[in-house]
Scaffold this active site. Sequence first.
Site, PDB file in Angstrom:
ATOM      1  N   ASN A 121       2.795   0.622  -4.113  1.00 26.31           N
ATOM      2  CA  ASN A 121       3.266  -0.708  -4.524  1.00 26.31           C
ATOM      3  C   ASN A 121       2.124  -1.384  -5.270  1.00 26.31           C
ATOM      4  O   ASN A 121       1.144  -1.807  -4.654  1.00 26.31           O
ATOM      5  CB  ASN A 121       3.656  -1.512  -3.264  1.00 26.31           C
ATOM      6  N   GLU A 136       5.790  -2.552   8.011  1.00 24.18           N
ATOM      7  CA  GLU A 136       4.504  -3.063   7.513  1.00 24.18           C
ATOM      8  C   GLU A 136       4.083  -4.284   8.316  1.00 24.18           C
ATOM      9  O   GLU A 136       4.514  -5.404   8.007  1.00 24.18           O
ATOM     10  CB  GLU A 136       4.644  -3.457   6.039  1.00 24.18           C
ATOM     11  N   GLY A 151      -3.209  -5.520   3.173  1.00 22.50           N
ATOM     12  CA  GLY A 151      -4.263  -6.029   2.292  1.00 22.50           C
ATOM     13  C   GLY A 151      -5.446  -6.616   3.045  1.00 22.50           C
ATOM     14  O   GLY A 151      -6.291  -7.281   2.463  1.00 22.50           O
ATOM     15  N   LYS A 180       2.139  -4.156  -6.881  1.00 20.16           N
ATOM     16  CA  LYS A 180       2.184  -5.633  -6.880  1.00 20.16           C
ATOM     17  C   LYS A 180       1.913  -6.167  -8.295  1.00 20.16           C
ATOM     18  O   LYS A 180       2.311  -5.537  -9.265  1.00 20.16           O
ATOM     19  CB  LYS A 180       1.203  -6.202  -5.847  1.00 20.16           C
ATOM     20  N   HIS A 188       9.802  -7.218   0.934  1.00 18.40           N
ATOM     21  CA  HIS A 188       8.356  -7.128   1.228  1.00 18.40           C
ATOM     22  C   HIS A 188       7.914  -8.459   1.836  1.00 18.40           C
ATOM     23  O   HIS A 188       8.427  -9.522   1.459  1.00 18.40           O
ATOM     24  CB  HIS A 188       7.586  -6.822  -0.055  1.00 18.40           C
ATOM     25  N   SER A 202      -2.894  -1.251   4.744  1.00 16.00           N
ATOM     26  CA  SER A 202      -4.280  -0.766   4.588  1.00 16.00           C
ATOM     27  C   SER A 202      -4.426   0.741   4.777  1.00 16.00           C
ATOM     28  O   SER A 202      -5.403   1.227   5.360  1.00 16.00           O
ATOM     29  CB  SER A 202      -5.223  -1.518   5.540  1.00 16.00           C
ATOM     30  N   GLU A 233       5.487 -10.273   1.291  1.00 15.84           N
ATOM     31  CA  GLU A 233       5.045 -11.264   0.309  1.00 15.84           C
ATOM     32  C   GLU A 233       6.251 -11.969  -0.318  1.00 15.84           C
ATOM     33  O   GLU A 233       6.207 -13.155  -0.624  1.00 15.84           O
ATOM     34  CB  GLU A 233       4.164 -10.584  -0.759  1.00 15.84           C
TER      35      GLU A 233
HETATM   36  C1  PEP Z   1       1.782  -3.323   0.768  1.00 13.57           C
HETATM   37  O1  PEP Z   1       1.614  -4.271   0.041  1.00 13.57           O
HETATM   38  O2  PEP Z   1       2.933  -2.880   0.939  1.00 13.57           O
HETATM   39  C2  PEP Z   1       0.620  -2.746   1.428  1.00 13.57           C
HETATM   40  C3  PEP Z   1       0.810  -1.950   2.437  1.00 13.57           C
HETATM   41  O3  PEP Z   1      -0.622  -3.098   0.947  1.00 13.57           O
HETATM   42  P1  PEP Z   1      -2.055  -2.473   1.399  1.00 13.57           P
HETATM   43  O4  PEP Z   1      -1.902  -0.990   1.443  1.00 13.57           O
HETATM   44  O5  PEP Z   1      -2.995  -2.930   0.349  1.00 13.57           O
HETATM   45  O6  PEP Z   1      -2.342  -3.033   2.756  1.00 13.57           O
END
Ligand code: PEP
Length: 272
Positions: free
Chosen positions: A29, A186, A192, A31, A114, A232, A116
Amino acid sequence: MERREIEQLVRTELVKNVLQTQKFIIAGNWKMNKSKHEVISFLDEVANHDFGEKNTIIIAPPDPYLYLFEDKLRYSKVLYGVQNLFPKESGAYTGELSYTTAKDFGAKYAILGHSERRDLFLECDMLISKKVRICVQNQITPILCIGENLILRQGESYKNHLMGQIKEGLERISGEELSKIIIAYEPIWAIGTGVTATPQQVEETHMFLREFLIQEYGSNLGSTIPLLYGGSVKPSNVKDLALAQSVSGFLIGGASLDASTFKEINNILNGN
Ligand code: PEP
């Protein structure tokens, strides 16, 4: 050779075997990142890369780059999708992306719900369920994201929260259609932040979700819906996370932006 060394050797072989045989979904992803120039060099690095047969490789770039993906990945194993879409064919929806446009550019997947999108753009479960529906009806595979924040996790009520997000997100989906869904767990506190859920936490939650899916949708469908983990994920932790039970793959943010890191993750998930 000492007993401890022998045990270590046996375990290494076992792990290698699991990783070499299990099929993983690896979804990136991106973003709101990358310039056109950066996208082109990434695609040049991955388009003809040998990712092996078994893993499914997906990237979701910012929408304007879909035309580059369509062009450069035409004969590639790498699939791609969108990070969001609006559940209408066309019309007066300023700033939104239609599923028809996504399809026009060859998008096969859509990341939906997601955290976000939920937190920053106030997307609710009802809207997300409409997006899931429109995708399933139009041969775009939805990756439905669910996850709890730190307060919910600490308060132990996070399991109810996750069940609610699945139930409501899949409200407009029934029967065999469920076989077209991917779910990504998630935990928001791990996205992040550099803080990854431990393999034990991931296994515990995924097993809980698997049990819930089986009870809710029956053993055939419930046991096969892919359950990705996201938060992460990077080369240094992906192997241990992959060994957690009921992990079908990963949704990866930061570590999907760099072509070598992304390839390295696939390499590890091929048991290399
Ligand atoms: C995400 O945005 O779906 C995500 C898992 O980000 P990151 O791997 O950077 O934590």
